[in-house]
Enzyme design. Structure first.
Site, PDB file in Angstrom:
ATOM      1  N   ASP A  18       0.821  -1.220   0.000  1.00 34.05           N
ATOM      2  CA  ASP A  18       0.000   0.000   0.000  1.00 34.05           C
ATOM      3  C   ASP A  18       0.846   1.257   0.000  1.00 34.05           C
ATOM      4  O   ASP A  18       0.632   2.166  -0.812  1.00 34.05           O
ATOM      5  CB  ASP A  18      -0.941   0.006   1.209  1.00 34.05           C
ATOM      6  CG  ASP A  18      -1.965  -1.113   1.164  1.00 34.05           C
ATOM      7  OD1 ASP A  18      -2.425  -1.444   0.061  1.00 34.05           O
ATOM      8  OD2 ASP A  18      -2.292  -1.656   2.230  1.00 34.05           O
ATOM      9  N   ARG A  97      -1.513   2.711  16.522  1.00 33.51           N
ATOM     10  CA  ARG A  97      -1.763   3.725  15.489  1.00 33.51           C
ATOM     11  C   ARG A  97      -1.709   5.166  16.013  1.00 33.51           C
ATOM     12  O   ARG A  97      -1.100   6.025  15.366  1.00 33.51           O
ATOM     13  CB  ARG A  97      -3.096   3.445  14.795  1.00 33.51           C
ATOM     14  CG  ARG A  97      -3.084   2.182  13.950  1.00 33.51           C
ATOM     15  CD  ARG A  97      -2.005   2.236  12.876  1.00 33.51           C
ATOM     16  NE  ARG A  97      -2.051   1.075  11.996  1.00 33.51           N
ATOM     17  CZ  ARG A  97      -1.156   0.101  11.970  1.00 33.51           C
ATOM     18  NH1 ARG A  97      -0.112   0.149  12.814  1.00 33.51           N
ATOM     19  NH2 ARG A  97      -1.264  -0.906  11.129  1.00 33.51           N
ATOM     20  N   ASP A 126      -7.845   1.907  10.420  1.00 32.80           N
ATOM     21  CA  ASP A 126      -6.630   2.701  10.585  1.00 32.80           C
ATOM     22  C   ASP A 126      -6.763   4.108  10.049  1.00 32.80           C
ATOM     23  O   ASP A 126      -6.160   5.044  10.582  1.00 32.80           O
ATOM     24  CB  ASP A 126      -5.444   1.987   9.926  1.00 32.80           C
ATOM     25  CG  ASP A 126      -4.962   0.804  10.733  1.00 32.80           C
ATOM     26  OD1 ASP A 126      -5.335   0.710  11.916  1.00 32.80           O
ATOM     27  OD2 ASP A 126      -4.214  -0.033  10.188  1.00 32.80           O
TER      28      ASP A 126
END
Length: 425
Positions: A18, A97, A126
């Site tokens: 990604d 995160r 996320d």
């Protein structure tokens, strides 16, 4: 290093598929002149940093590696004090995160970036966790995978066409996220709820067996401080327990998880140390807190875990919840003996100077409880259930009166099956 240019974007960079495809896309689709990759260390394996560095070099990407392992471990221990689990498993990625996002934001400002970018999909959690932190700043936020509607297949084809260096985790078969606290595995055939995973998806844990081991975990004010008498800092303590508990199969979770956007997904997790510490901490709380405190704290813990899952660790409500946790955990000091067996981490002993417990009072071998004799419980026994008995008697009396009235009026008794139209034959 660089002055503010207005055309530099900071990318949360892992070196995976990604974030790798995001590098050229940020230049081609968003017209940024420079992309700065920021990789945050929250306890990932060394090979992940090596792969990220190699990928950054191949992309000619300016990369910064920022350490946040200690800050992450501290947040994990806050989660222990809150007994924080979400739908049955210890929070890991959710806790990491906000820590990662905060470090990226700080570094982005230092590097003169005008925008922040992540590679999260529009279907996952996320994106929300990153942006809950980032949108407190005046920097723009962009999300190429979400905004361009990209799929993993498209990304793989794009990477192949461009010759982008992509490992993708297990050659792209699974999506794996690893940090100090937990390791998650998803994707491919694991997305099918009826698929039984093989041992190949696990790294931290072995298949559960019947062998056993005991360890002692010591707490001070609710924080884990030592294993088997050895005082360790948070990072070392987690790593020690991962090594000790993993071989016994402790800390595996296979769950159908409800994400924040309403999607239900299948997730597999490994979390040996987290399982041990959460179970040990709760056992110690059970010893030192009163029944009322334990009952109310479950509500506090559930709310803490829910907000942490959503990445809202800095919310005002969390500050208030922490106040109650601080007050109660000031007495959560002591040692818990844990046994590992058959994939379980069970508390088998606990001690604390704050124990709300008296062996002499609880024993069936002693006649009284202080100056309270057993006979004193007779009055309590008479009152216990009195209201329930009274309610039942009132209901039965009302039903008898209604039945009698029906007969007196020439009607049918209410307990006659024909009164409801039922066939009594």
């Amino acid at each position: 290093m660089s002055s503010t240019t207005g055309d530099r974007v900071a990318l949360a960079f892992s070196g995976g598929l990604d974030t790798t495809v995001c590098v050229p896309l940020l230049k081609e689709e968003y017209d940024f002149d420079e992309v700065v990759g920021i990789t945050v260390d929250v306890g990932q394996p060394d090979e992940e940093f090596e792969e990220a560095e190699e990928t950054a070099e191949a992309l000619d990407l300016e990369q910064h590696v920022v350490s946040a392992e200690d800050a992450f471990a501290d947040l994990c221990f806050d989660a222990v004090r809150a007994n924080a689990t979400y739908q049955g498993y210890p929070l890991g990625t959710a806790l990491a995160r906000p820590v990662i996002a905060a470090q990226i934001l700080e570094t982005a400002k230092e590097q003169g970036c005008s925008a922040l970018a992540h590679g999260s999909t529009g279907k996952g959690n996320d994106q929300l966790r990153f942006e809950a932190v980032w949108r407190k700043s005046d920097l723009d936020v962009v999300a190429p995978v979400r905004e361009l509607g990209l799929t993993r297949d498209w990304e793989q084809e794009y990477a192949e066409e461009r010759g982008l260096p992509v490992e993708g985790g297990d050659e792209g078969r699974y999506s794996i996220d690893t940090n100090l606290w937990t390791r998650s595995v998803e994707g491919s055939e694991l997305e099918e709820p009826d698929h039984v995973p093989g041992e190949e998806i696990y790294e931290w844990t072995s298949a559960p067996d019947e062998e056993t081991e005991r360890v002692e975990v010591t707490f001070e004010d609710g924080y884990p401080t030592a294993v088997n008498g050895d005082e360790l800092d948070p990072v070392e303590l987690v790593e020690r327990l991962n090594d000790l508990a993993g071989p016994y199969g402790v800390g595996r979770t296979d769950v159908m998880e409800d994400r924040m956007l309403g999607l239900k997904v299948r997730e597999n997790y490994e979390h040996p140390a987290a399982t041990v510490l959460l179970n040990a901490h709760e056992a110690l709380e059970d010893l030192v807190l009163t029944k009322a405190e334990r009952s109310f704290k479950r509500q506090v813990d559930d709310q803490w875990a829910e907000y942490a899952y959503e990445g809202l660790v800095d919310a005002p409500l969390m500050e208030a919840l922490e106040g109650f946790i601080d007050r109660t955990n000031g007495r959560v000091t002591g040692t818990v003996t844990m046994r590992f067996e058959g994939g379980q981490a069970r508390p088998v002993g606990r001690e604390s100077e704050y124990a709300v417990y008296s062996a002499d009072a609880a024993s069936f071998d002693t006649e009284s409880v202080g100056d309270i004799s057993q006979a004193d419980a007779t009055g309590v026994a008479k009152y216990h259930g009195f209201q329930e008995r009274l309610a039942r008697e009132a209901r039965e009396s009302a039903m008898d009166r209604a039945a009698a009235k029906g007969i007196a009026d020439g009607g049918t008794p209410i307990d006659d099956p024909s009164a409801t139209g039922d066939d009594a034959s």
